[in-house]
Design a protein around this motif. Structure first.
Motif, PDB file in Angstrom:
ATOM      1  N   LEU A  15     -77.138 -31.525   0.099  1.00 55.69           N
ATOM      2  CA  LEU A  15     -76.498 -31.254   1.153  1.00 55.69           C
ATOM      3  C   LEU A  15     -74.783 -31.542   0.622  1.00 55.69           C
ATOM      4  O   LEU A  15     -74.158 -30.454   1.274  1.00 55.69           O
ATOM      5  N   CYS A  16     -74.557 -32.483   0.142  1.00 59.68           N
ATOM      6  CA  CYS A  16     -73.057 -32.460  -0.264  1.00 59.68           C
ATOM      7  C   CYS A  16     -72.660 -31.321  -1.426  1.00 59.68           C
ATOM      8  O   CYS A  16     -71.672 -30.780  -1.242  1.00 59.68           O
ATOM      9  N   THR A  17     -73.826 -30.986  -2.010  1.00 64.84           N
ATOM     10  CA  THR A  17     -73.460 -29.877  -3.073  1.00 64.84           C
ATOM     11  C   THR A  17     -73.222 -28.481  -2.068  1.00 64.84           C
ATOM     12  O   THR A  17     -72.416 -27.672  -2.652  1.00 64.84           O
ATOM     13  N   LEU A  18     -73.994 -28.311  -1.336  1.00 67.77           N
ATOM     14  CA  LEU A  18     -73.870 -27.246  -0.288  1.00 67.77           C
ATOM     15  C   LEU A  18     -72.569 -27.299   0.312  1.00 67.77           C
ATOM     16  O   LEU A  18     -71.755 -26.181   0.405  1.00 67.77           O
ATOM     17  N   LEU A  19     -72.128 -28.461   0.820  1.00 66.46           N
ATOM     18  CA  LEU A  19     -70.609 -28.628   1.251  1.00 66.46           C
ATOM     19  C   LEU A  19     -69.552 -28.110   0.522  1.00 66.46           C
ATOM     20  O   LEU A  19     -68.602 -27.629   0.789  1.00 66.46           O
ATOM     21  N   LEU A  20     -69.807 -28.499  -0.894  1.00 69.13           N
ATOM     22  CA  LEU A  20     -68.876 -28.108  -2.067  1.00 69.13           C
ATOM     23  C   LEU A  20     -68.853 -26.822  -2.081  1.00 69.13           C
ATOM     24  O   LEU A  20     -67.764 -26.066  -2.486  1.00 69.13           O
ATOM     25  N   VAL A  21     -70.102 -25.880  -1.868  1.00 69.41           N
ATOM     26  CA  VAL A  21     -70.043 -24.491  -2.021  1.00 69.41           C
ATOM     27  C   VAL A  21     -69.164 -23.741  -0.864  1.00 69.41           C
ATOM     28  O   VAL A  21     -68.420 -23.018  -0.779  1.00 69.41           O
ATOM     29  N   VAL A  22     -69.189 -24.532   0.180  1.00 69.88           N
ATOM     30  CA  VAL A  22     -68.524 -24.327   1.613  1.00 69.88           C
ATOM     31  C   VAL A  22     -67.045 -24.391   1.437  1.00 69.88           C
ATOM     32  O   VAL A  22     -66.271 -23.480   1.746  1.00 69.88           O
ATOM     33  N   ALA A  23     -66.833 -25.372   0.700  1.00 66.54           N
ATOM     34  CA  ALA A  23     -65.315 -25.992   0.374  1.00 66.54           C
ATOM     35  C   ALA A  23     -64.618 -24.789  -0.458  1.00 66.54           C
ATOM     36  O   ALA A  23     -63.482 -24.597  -0.125  1.00 66.54           O
ATOM     37  N   GLY A  24     -65.540 -24.289  -1.361  1.00 60.42           N
ATOM     38  CA  GLY A  24     -64.627 -23.408  -2.317  1.00 60.42           C
ATOM     39  C   GLY A  24     -64.686 -22.118  -1.681  1.00 60.42           C
ATOM     40  O   GLY A  24     -63.666 -21.485  -2.036  1.00 60.42           O
ATOM     41  N   ALA A 255     -69.423 -18.340   6.245  1.00 61.55           N
ATOM     42  CA  ALA A 255     -71.011 -18.535   6.663  1.00 61.55           C
ATOM     43  C   ALA A 255     -71.835 -17.338   5.897  1.00 61.55           C
ATOM     44  O   ALA A 255     -72.852 -17.888   5.847  1.00 61.55           O
ATOM     45  N   HIS A 256     -71.200 -16.354   5.601  1.00 62.92           N
ATOM     46  CA  HIS A 256     -72.153 -15.513   4.604  1.00 62.92           C
ATOM     47  C   HIS A 256     -72.238 -16.208   3.296  1.00 62.92           C
ATOM     48  O   HIS A 256     -73.470 -16.178   2.654  1.00 62.92           O
ATOM     49  N   VAL A 257     -71.296 -16.753   2.875  1.00 64.37           N
ATOM     50  CA  VAL A 257     -71.515 -17.589   1.440  1.00 64.37           C
ATOM     51  C   VAL A 257     -72.483 -18.800   1.754  1.00 64.37           C
ATOM     52  O   VAL A 257     -73.691 -18.729   0.792  1.00 64.37           O
ATOM     53  N   ALA A 258     -72.391 -19.287   2.856  1.00 67.12           N
ATOM     54  CA  ALA A 258     -73.325 -20.571   2.971  1.00 67.12           C
ATOM     55  C   ALA A 258     -74.735 -19.912   3.314  1.00 67.12           C
ATOM     56  O   ALA A 258     -75.779 -20.511   2.689  1.00 67.12           O
ATOM     57  N   ALA A 259     -74.952 -18.960   3.994  1.00 67.66           N
ATOM     58  CA  ALA A 259     -76.276 -18.515   4.365  1.00 67.66           C
ATOM     59  C   ALA A 259     -77.031 -18.001   3.009  1.00 67.66           C
ATOM     60  O   ALA A 259     -78.169 -18.137   2.733  1.00 67.66           O
ATOM     61  N   GLY A 260     -76.089 -17.423   1.992  1.00 68.79           N
ATOM     62  CA  GLY A 260     -76.701 -16.764   0.605  1.00 68.79           C
ATOM     63  C   GLY A 260     -76.858 -18.230  -0.033  1.00 68.79           C
ATOM     64  O   GLY A 260     -78.050 -18.035  -0.688  1.00 68.79           O
ATOM     65  N   SER A 261     -76.430 -19.284  -0.097  1.00 75.48           N
ATOM     66  CA  SER A 261     -76.692 -20.519  -0.904  1.00 75.48           C
ATOM     67  C   SER A 261     -78.084 -20.810  -0.345  1.00 75.48           C
ATOM     68  O   SER A 261     -78.877 -21.387  -1.041  1.00 75.48           O
ATOM     69  N   LEU A 262     -78.092 -21.012   1.109  1.00 71.82           N
ATOM     70  CA  LEU A 262     -79.430 -21.499   1.730  1.00 71.82           C
ATOM     71  C   LEU A 262     -80.613 -20.501   1.469  1.00 71.82           C
ATOM     72  O   LEU A 262     -81.597 -20.867   1.170  1.00 71.82           O
TER      73      LEU A 262
END
Length: 293
Positions: A15-24, A255-262
């Motif tokens: 979860l924290c790694t996903l938040l890092l992607v969002v922060a980037g 949101a697009h980046v986060a959805a792509g990661s998920l």
């Protein structure tokens, strides 16, 4: 099996790694990549003044340091408590990836945001997230205990590869290395692979709740990513003449980046779950020296 505490810590790390992607993504969308011009310090300080794009750049650095610490702890914890060698190797691979990502982040600042390094930095973030997702899936006893191989898990594995290639194209678009046309074409290909993987699993394993939920999640996230991509493109076109990034464009892109990661993580999970299911139901031809009909 690993302890419940280790499983929960693996989930926290993912979860924290996903938040890092969002922060980037927030840093890039706010044009804050060079808001802090030195590294590893921040304008010569541990904590810089929180103003303008510095807020996003510094938050990204804090998130990166937090994820690096969590990944190292996870790998070390697995080394002492995880009996399966392949899960331990995934942990150390995640450590190597997050350290390489940190080094690339510093190089991006030192060399004034070269496009190639920025794209590689974004892709390494996705690889690190994918590794943590694979570790999480491996820690649950009802899910896979072995890595994917050539079985009916091929379609989800190809979907994961296609979605990762979309990450590369998307990063290239965000950093101005190419136009959006290849990314749009790649989206069609990645969506087709995701549909192939999800629908194949649904048609073959509809009675299996775990597989059904995993396939449905992949399809839902993939289609959400497509619609968010359209929203990001439309918002960018609508605000192209504005002097600074507008909130509607920023949040649509993030949101697009986060959805792509998920979606990428969902494809990895599905490939592993399908492989475990196929392995557990495959006839044991060697048992008792005779084939099981």
């Amino acid at each position: 099996m690993p302890s419940p505490g280790l499983r929960r810590f693996a989930v926290l790390t993912a979860l924290c790694t996903l938040l890092l992607v969002v922060a980037g993504a927030l840093v890039t969308s706010n044009d804050a990549s060079l808001a802090i011009s030195d590294w590893p310090l921040n304008w010569g300080k541990l904590v810089p003044p929180m103003e303008g794009g510095i807020r996003y750049a510094f938050s990204h650095r804090v998130a990166a340091a937090t994820v690096a610490i969590l990944v190292v702890i996870l790998a070390a914890w697995q080394q002492s408590r995880e009996p399966r060698a392949w899960v331990r190797r995934l942990g150390w691979a995640a450590v190597a990836t997050v350290l390489a990502q940190a080094a690339l982040g510093g190089a991006v600042v030192r060399f004034i945001d070269p496009k190639s390094l920025s794209i590689a930095h974004a892709c390494l973030a996705q690889i690190c997230f994918g590794l943590t997702v694979a570790i999480v899936v491996g820690h649950f006893p009802s899910l896979p205990t072995a890595p994917a191989s050539a079985s009916s898990g091929l379609a989800p594995a190809l979907a994961a590869c296609a979605l990762f290639l979309q990450t590369i194209l998307g990063a290239a678009v965000r950093h101005g290395a190419m136009t959006a046309v290849p990314h749009i074409a790649g989206a069609a290909v990645a969506t087709a692979f995701a549909m192939w993987a999800g629908l194949q699993v649904l048609t073959r394993h509809m009675e299996n709740a775990t597989l059904r939920r995993a396939a449905t999640l992949l399809l839902a996230l993939t289609f959400s990513q497509v619609f968010l991509g359209l929203a990001a493109w439309a918002s960018l076109a609508a605000t192209a003449g504005d002097p600074q990034p507008m909130p509607v464009m920023i949040w649509a892109t993030v949101a697009h980046v986060a959805a792509g990661s998920l979606a990428f993580g969902a494809a990895i999970s599905l490939a592993m779950i399908v492989y475990r299911h196929d392995k557990s139901t495959r006839p044991d031809l060697a048992s008792g020296g005779m084939a099981v009909a």
